[in-house]
Design an enzyme around this catalytic site. Sequence first.
Site, short mmCIF file in Angstrom:
data_model
loop_
_atom_site.label_atom_id
_atom_site.label_comp_id
_atom_site.label_asym_id
_atom_site.label_seq_id
_atom_site.Cartn_x
_atom_site.Cartn_y
_atom_site.Cartn_z
N GLY A 1 0.95 -1.29 -0.04
CA GLY A 1 0.07 -0.03 -0.02
C GLY A 1 0.89 1.44 -0.09
N ARG B 1 -7.92 -2.73 -1.88
CA ARG B 1 -7.62 -1.54 -0.88
C ARG B 1 -8.09 -0.19 -1.53
NH1 ARG B 1 -2.00 -2.62 2.11
NH2 ARG B 1 -2.84 -0.92 3.37
N SER C 1 -3.69 9.11 8.21
CA SER C 1 -2.84 8.44 7.14
C SER C 1 -1.63 9.21 6.72
CB SER C 1 -3.79 7.86 6.02
OG SER C 1 -2.82 7.42 5.09
N GLN D 1 0.38 7.86 4.75
CA GLN D 1 0.65 7.28 3.57
C GLN D 1 -0.09 8.22 2.65
OE1 GLN D 1 -1.12 3.59 2.78
NE2 GLN D 1 0.78 2.41 3.67
N ASP E 1 -0.13 -0.68 12.99
CA ASP E 1 0.24 -1.85 12.56
C ASP E 1 0.61 -2.90 13.80
OD1 ASP E 1 0.20 -1.04 9.89
OD2 ASP E 1 2.41 -0.29 10.01
N LYS F 1 -6.56 -2.73 5.59
CA LYS F 1 -4.97 -3.13 5.65
C LYS F 1 -4.91 -4.61 4.67
CE LYS F 1 -3.42 0.07 7.95
NZ LYS F 1 -2.69 1.47 7.47
N ARG G 1 -8.06 -6.74 9.48
CA ARG G 1 -7.32 -7.35 10.58
C ARG G 1 -7.92 -7.45 11.71
NH1 ARG G 1 -1.34 -4.46 9.15
NH2 ARG G 1 -0.86 -5.85 7.76
N ARG H 1 1.39 -9.35 9.10
CA ARG H 1 1.27 -9.28 10.33
C ARG H 1 0.59 -10.38 11.21
NH1 ARG H 1 4.75 -5.02 10.49
NH2 ARG H 1 4.46 -3.45 8.97
C1 S3P Z 1 2.75 3.79 6.54
C2 S3P Z 1 1.37 4.36 7.28
C3 S3P Z 1 0.55 3.43 7.77
C4 S3P Z 1 0.94 2.10 8.10
C5 S3P Z 1 1.53 1.61 6.75
C6 S3P Z 1 3.01 2.34 6.32
C7 S3P Z 1 3.71 4.64 5.95
O1 S3P Z 1 -0.68 3.63 6.84
O2 S3P Z 1 -0.16 1.22 8.37
O3 S3P Z 1 2.15 0.40 7.10
O4 S3P Z 1 4.83 4.24 5.64
O5 S3P Z 1 3.25 6.06 5.81
P1 S3P Z 1 -1.76 4.51 6.83
O6 S3P Z 1 -0.87 5.78 6.84
O7 S3P Z 1 -2.42 4.60 5.54
O8 S3P Z 1 -2.32 4.19 8.25
#
Ligand code: S3P
Length: 428
Positions: free
Chosen positions: A91, A119, A164, A166, A315, A342, A346, A389
């Site tokens: 992701g 996702r 988030s 990400q 996580d 995820k 989960r 995980r």
């Molecule tokens: C991550 C942010 C998290 C995490 C993922 C890695 C990142 O996701 O669950 O394993 O590297 O920015 P979200 O920000 O979408 O929650």
Amino acid sequence: MHKALQGTIAVPGDKSITHRALIFACLTSGTTRIEGLSPAHDCLSTVGCLRSMGVDIDLPADVETPTAIVTSKGLGGIGKPSKILDAGNSGTTIRLLSGFVAGRPHIYEFDGDASLRKRPMKRVLTRVAEMGASISWLQTEGLAPFRIKGGELTGKRFDLDVASAQVETALLLAGLQAGAKTTVKLPHAARDHTRRMFHYLGVPFDAEDELTTSVSKLDIEIPSKDMVVPADISSAAFFMVAAAIIPGSSITLKNVGINSGRTLILDVLSRMNADIKVIGVNSHSGEPVADIRVRYNGELSSATVTAQEIARGIDEIPILALAGAFCKGELSVSGAEELRHKESDRLQLIADNMRAIGAELDLREDGFTIRGSKQLKGGSHWATADDHRLAMTGMVANLVCENELKLEETNSPRISYPNFADDLQSLL
Ligand code: S3P
């Protein structure tokens, strides 16, 4: 009698920071040496996608803690991809790179494996479309595979409803290519690796407050700078919980990243009265690191994890649930609906597996309450849905249940921690 964990190990490099180090090296011009890179297959997906866009990445194969050399010409060097960009199970790869290519004048097609295809992608793509990129969904609206036609972007303000990192990072990467200021505000604190790496590399940004970050078009050349990646606290978490629930355990985990957006696992285990010590705080390329010592300290006590803090340990919830299954009271987790989106659902899998081993658990849409027990019968099927995980949580659960679990598979840990089984064995 369960086997105790004893000894000192260094878990592999942080996955989140590795993705960023590889991608952000491409904002700079020159050669970047990245030490302590994560060997996770997810990070290899990022390497593969960047190589397809013309980035030169030298990476030794089959090394547990490799060093990568990225040679980059800055954003202008990000070319037309030679093939469909395969993000595999990752992701972070697909979302960060979607923001990264949104301002490049080419067409990029992204896809992933069966789990990634389920996702949600709109959280990044509708927003980069608002900034000016053209998006086509190639099979199902909102899901991979999709096509991005990068173009002239305009800056925007985004107030995110989900904390988030990400999404925040993807939009800031797009914002570095946009004609006006882009601002991203998180609802709660999350990992701030992006800000820290921007700061370390000299990429200009404004931190208006803890939650709000702005960038403008990157119109200066940034010289490359070498980076060192700390060990991954999300990988270390499996050993922390194992040592906290198995009598006689005493372990030390070396040079673990302790970014405050990642340390919920330390906070919750401490609240549960585990004996955890953070020793010798240091810094790797702007990220705080320390050794973490965990000693068994008797039965754990009750704890609550709230919606405001969940992003700091999202996580780690599967392995924390196992700590809850062995505590004297109950562990309650709220505000964790993101766990349903995820690599698997989960929350559902935690509930199914924990109930199957004999734990009492109430499942809610956004979390669960698990009541602890001194002994869990096990002997049951442990479902993973190919989610790394969940598989690693099952491998730790196997150490503490009365009867051996029937693990659905033990292959998925390669996604974040290829050597997990051997490292666990080395501590027993
Ligand atoms: C991550 C942010 C998290 C995490 C993922 C890695 C990142 O996701 O669950 O394993 O590297 O920015 P979200 O920000 O979408 O929650």
